[in-house]
Design a protein around this motif. Structure first.
Motif, PDB file in Angstrom:
ATOM      1  N   GLU A  11      29.659 -23.198 -40.869  1.00  0.00           N
ATOM      2  CA  GLU A  11      29.747 -24.452 -40.132  1.00  0.00           C
ATOM      3  C   GLU A  11      28.862 -24.488 -38.890  1.00  0.00           C
ATOM      4  N   HIS A  12      28.091 -23.415 -38.659  1.00  0.00           N
ATOM      5  CA  HIS A  12      27.198 -23.308 -37.491  1.00  0.00           C
ATOM      6  C   HIS A  12      27.967 -23.498 -36.185  1.00  0.00           C
ATOM      7  N   ILE A  13      29.177 -22.911 -36.136  1.00  0.00           N
ATOM      8  CA  ILE A  13      30.027 -22.993 -34.949  1.00  0.00           C
ATOM      9  C   ILE A  13      29.660 -21.866 -33.989  1.00  0.00           C
ATOM     10  N   PRO A  14      29.375 -22.196 -32.731  1.00  0.00           N
ATOM     11  CA  PRO A  14      29.072 -21.135 -31.755  1.00  0.00           C
ATOM     12  C   PRO A  14      30.312 -20.312 -31.431  1.00  0.00           C
ATOM     13  N   LEU A  15      30.096 -19.019 -31.242  1.00  0.00           N
ATOM     14  CA  LEU A  15      31.147 -18.105 -30.823  1.00  0.00           C
ATOM     15  C   LEU A  15      30.774 -17.524 -29.472  1.00  0.00           C
ATOM     16  N   GLU A  16      31.775 -17.212 -28.664  1.00  0.00           N
ATOM     17  CA  GLU A  16      31.552 -16.495 -27.408  1.00  0.00           C
ATOM     18  C   GLU A  16      31.924 -15.047 -27.622  1.00  0.00           C
ATOM     19  N   MET A  17      31.028 -14.160 -27.238  1.00  0.00           N
ATOM     20  CA  MET A  17      31.242 -12.741 -27.469  1.00  0.00           C
ATOM     21  C   MET A  17      31.106 -11.974 -26.159  1.00  0.00           C
ATOM     22  N   ILE A  18      32.004 -11.023 -25.953  1.00  0.00           N
ATOM     23  CA  ILE A  18      31.872 -10.032 -24.884  1.00  0.00           C
ATOM     24  C   ILE A  18      31.404  -8.757 -25.578  1.00  0.00           C
ATOM     25  N   LEU A  20      29.340  -4.774 -25.363  1.00  0.00           N
ATOM     26  CA  LEU A  20      28.901  -3.594 -24.625  1.00  0.00           C
ATOM     27  C   LEU A  20      27.515  -3.223 -25.142  1.00  0.00           C
ATOM     28  N   ASN A  21      26.476  -3.422 -24.303  1.00  0.00           N
ATOM     29  CA  ASN A  21      25.113  -3.167 -24.787  1.00  0.00           C
ATOM     30  C   ASN A  21      24.754  -1.681 -24.737  1.00  0.00           C
ATOM     31  N   LYS A  22      23.538  -1.357 -25.169  1.00  0.00           N
ATOM     32  CA  LYS A  22      23.134   0.058 -25.282  1.00  0.00           C
ATOM     33  C   LYS A  22      23.084   0.782 -23.941  1.00  0.00           C
ATOM     34  N   ASN A  23      23.008   0.023 -22.840  1.00  0.00           N
ATOM     35  CA  ASN A  23      23.027   0.617 -21.495  1.00  0.00           C
ATOM     36  C   ASN A  23      24.435   0.695 -20.919  1.00  0.00           C
ATOM     37  N   GLN A  24      25.434   0.474 -21.781  1.00  0.00           N
ATOM     38  CA  GLN A  24      26.844   0.499 -21.381  1.00  0.00           C
ATOM     39  C   GLN A  24      27.189  -0.605 -20.383  1.00  0.00           C
ATOM     40  N   GLU A  25      26.450  -1.715 -20.446  1.00  0.00           N
ATOM     41  CA  GLU A  25      26.723  -2.877 -19.608  1.00  0.00           C
ATOM     42  C   GLU A  25      27.459  -3.917 -20.448  1.00  0.00           C
ATOM     43  N   ILE A  26      28.410  -4.581 -19.829  1.00  0.00           N
ATOM     44  CA  ILE A  26      29.150  -5.635 -20.529  1.00  0.00           C
ATOM     45  C   ILE A  26      28.413  -6.954 -20.327  1.00  0.00           C
ATOM     46  N   THR A  27      28.126  -7.629 -21.452  1.00  0.00           N
ATOM     47  CA  THR A  27      27.445  -8.915 -21.402  1.00  0.00           C
ATOM     48  C   THR A  27      28.276  -9.958 -22.138  1.00  0.00           C
ATOM     49  N   GLN A  28      28.052 -11.212 -21.792  1.00  0.00           N
ATOM     50  CA  GLN A  28      28.710 -12.312 -22.490  1.00  0.00           C
ATOM     51  C   GLN A  28      27.622 -13.148 -23.143  1.00  0.00           C
ATOM     52  N   ARG A  29      27.811 -13.438 -24.427  1.00  0.00           N
ATOM     53  CA  ARG A  29      26.812 -14.193 -25.182  1.00  0.00           C
ATOM     54  C   ARG A  29      27.466 -15.327 -25.944  1.00  0.00           C
ATOM     55  N   LYS A  30      26.703 -16.376 -26.190  1.00  0.00           N
ATOM     56  CA  LYS A  30      27.104 -17.431 -27.114  1.00  0.00           C
ATOM     57  C   LYS A  30      26.195 -17.305 -28.327  1.00  0.00           C
ATOM     58  N   LEU A  31      26.808 -17.242 -29.504  1.00  0.00           N
ATOM     59  CA  LEU A  31      26.086 -16.924 -30.727  1.00  0.00           C
ATOM     60  C   LEU A  31      26.427 -17.877 -31.853  1.00  0.00           C
ATOM     61  N   ASN A  38      28.895  -4.310 -42.681  1.00  0.00           N
ATOM     62  CA  ASN A  38      29.933  -3.431 -42.137  1.00  0.00           C
ATOM     63  C   ASN A  38      29.604  -2.882 -40.751  1.00  0.00           C
ATOM     64  N   GLU A  39      28.326  -2.747 -40.420  1.00  0.00           N
ATOM     65  CA  GLU A  39      27.939  -2.134 -39.153  1.00  0.00           C
ATOM     66  C   GLU A  39      27.379  -3.106 -38.126  1.00  0.00           C
ATOM     67  N   PHE A  40      26.725  -4.169 -38.578  1.00  0.00           N
ATOM     68  CA  PHE A  40      25.997  -5.061 -37.680  1.00  0.00           C
ATOM     69  C   PHE A  40      26.303  -6.524 -37.963  1.00  0.00           C
ATOM     70  N   ILE A  41      26.048  -7.365 -36.953  1.00  0.00           N
ATOM     71  CA  ILE A  41      25.952  -8.801 -37.188  1.00  0.00           C
ATOM     72  C   ILE A  41      24.583  -9.238 -36.687  1.00  0.00           C
ATOM     73  N   ARG A  42      23.997 -10.188 -37.395  1.00  0.00           N
ATOM     74  CA  ARG A  42      22.768 -10.832 -36.931  1.00  0.00           C
ATOM     75  C   ARG A  42      23.161 -12.240 -36.557  1.00  0.00           C
ATOM     76  N   ALA A  43      22.731 -12.664 -35.368  1.00  0.00           N
ATOM     77  CA  ALA A  43      23.144 -13.964 -34.868  1.00  0.00           C
ATOM     78  C   ALA A  43      22.046 -14.560 -34.003  1.00  0.00           C
ATOM     79  N   TYR A  44      22.015 -15.885 -33.985  1.00  0.00           N
ATOM     80  CA  TYR A  44      21.133 -16.576 -33.051  1.00  0.00           C
ATOM     81  C   TYR A  44      21.826 -16.588 -31.700  1.00  0.00           C
ATOM     82  N   CYS A  45      21.202 -15.974 -30.720  1.00  0.00           N
ATOM     83  CA  CYS A  45      21.745 -15.886 -29.369  1.00  0.00           C
ATOM     84  C   CYS A  45      21.280 -17.116 -28.579  1.00  0.00           C
TER      85      CYS A  45
END
Length: 72
Positions: A11-18, A20-31, A38-45
């Motif tokens: 449905e192309h519904i945006p999600l909000e995600m919190i 933990l990036n590779k530098n151990q920083e917490i980021t918030q994204r809309k995707l 099983n291991e990854f998601i690919r998303a338009y950020c």
């Protein structure tokens, strides 16, 4: 979580995600999710305006974008 991913794909519904990036920083994204395995998601950020790959194990929280409006 998979149900949210599938709904975002279909449905192309945006999600909000919190996240933990590779530098151990917490980021918030809309995707908008494009692909899931099983291991990854690919998303338009919507922040970076490009498709990004995220490790599922580093997702701290994910919810529909307008859901967070009701938490405050």
């Amino acid at each position: 979580m998979d149900g949210l991913f599938i709904r975002s794909i279909e449905e192309h519904i945006p999600l909000e995600m919190i996240y933990l990036n590779k530098n151990q920083e917490i980021t918030q994204r809309k995707l908008i999710i494009k692909e899931v395995n099983n291991e990854f998601i690919r998303a338009y950020c919507l922040l970076r305006k490009q498709v990004r790959t995220f490790r599922r194990e580093n997702i701290l929280s994910i919810m529909p974008e307008n859901h967070s409006k009701y938490l405050h």
